[in-house]
Design a protein around this motif. Sequence first.
Motif: not given
Length: 165
Positions: A123-134, A136-148
């Motif tokens: 439900f987020m148009e532009r997710p804040d990866y920094q907040s998501l990283s904290q 979900l306890d995952m590195p910022v760089g792995s959020i996009g590939p994990t999402r895919a």
Amino acid sequence: MDDLVTAMTPVLWHVVRAYGHDRQSAEDVIATTWLGFVRLHQTINDPRAVASWLITSARRGAAEHARKARRASPVEDEKLAAVLPDEESAEALAVLDDDAARLWRAVSSVDERCRKLLRVIAFMERPDYQSLSQELDMPVGSIGPTRARCLAKVRTALMNEGGGR
């Protein structure tokens, strides 16, 4: 509650503005939606239904606000037609409900990490990866590939369930 407001307010804006409301009217409808949620949140038995409850409440509030505004200031039919939402047929609504149920069953079939990530970004148009990283306890760089990868799992589950549309 802050995270819920942050995640859902942009969605509610989109829903309410689709009814043609100006900024002030949209703010009123959204504020009323949140107030109703605060008053009635204990009546929602399934936490996964919160987003649907909020969206439905915002739609109803926007439609009601539009009806009241039309009564207060009559306008030409052509102008009204431009701001009213298109009405879906019962069949189209049934298909949408079926599709939504299939989608959420597919989301439920993936692991918890994927479910959590997909719920947050759905439900987020532009997710804040920094907040998501904290969160979900995952590195910022792995959020996009994990999402895919998670979306691929959901796509596979949908295809396995009924051939996908």
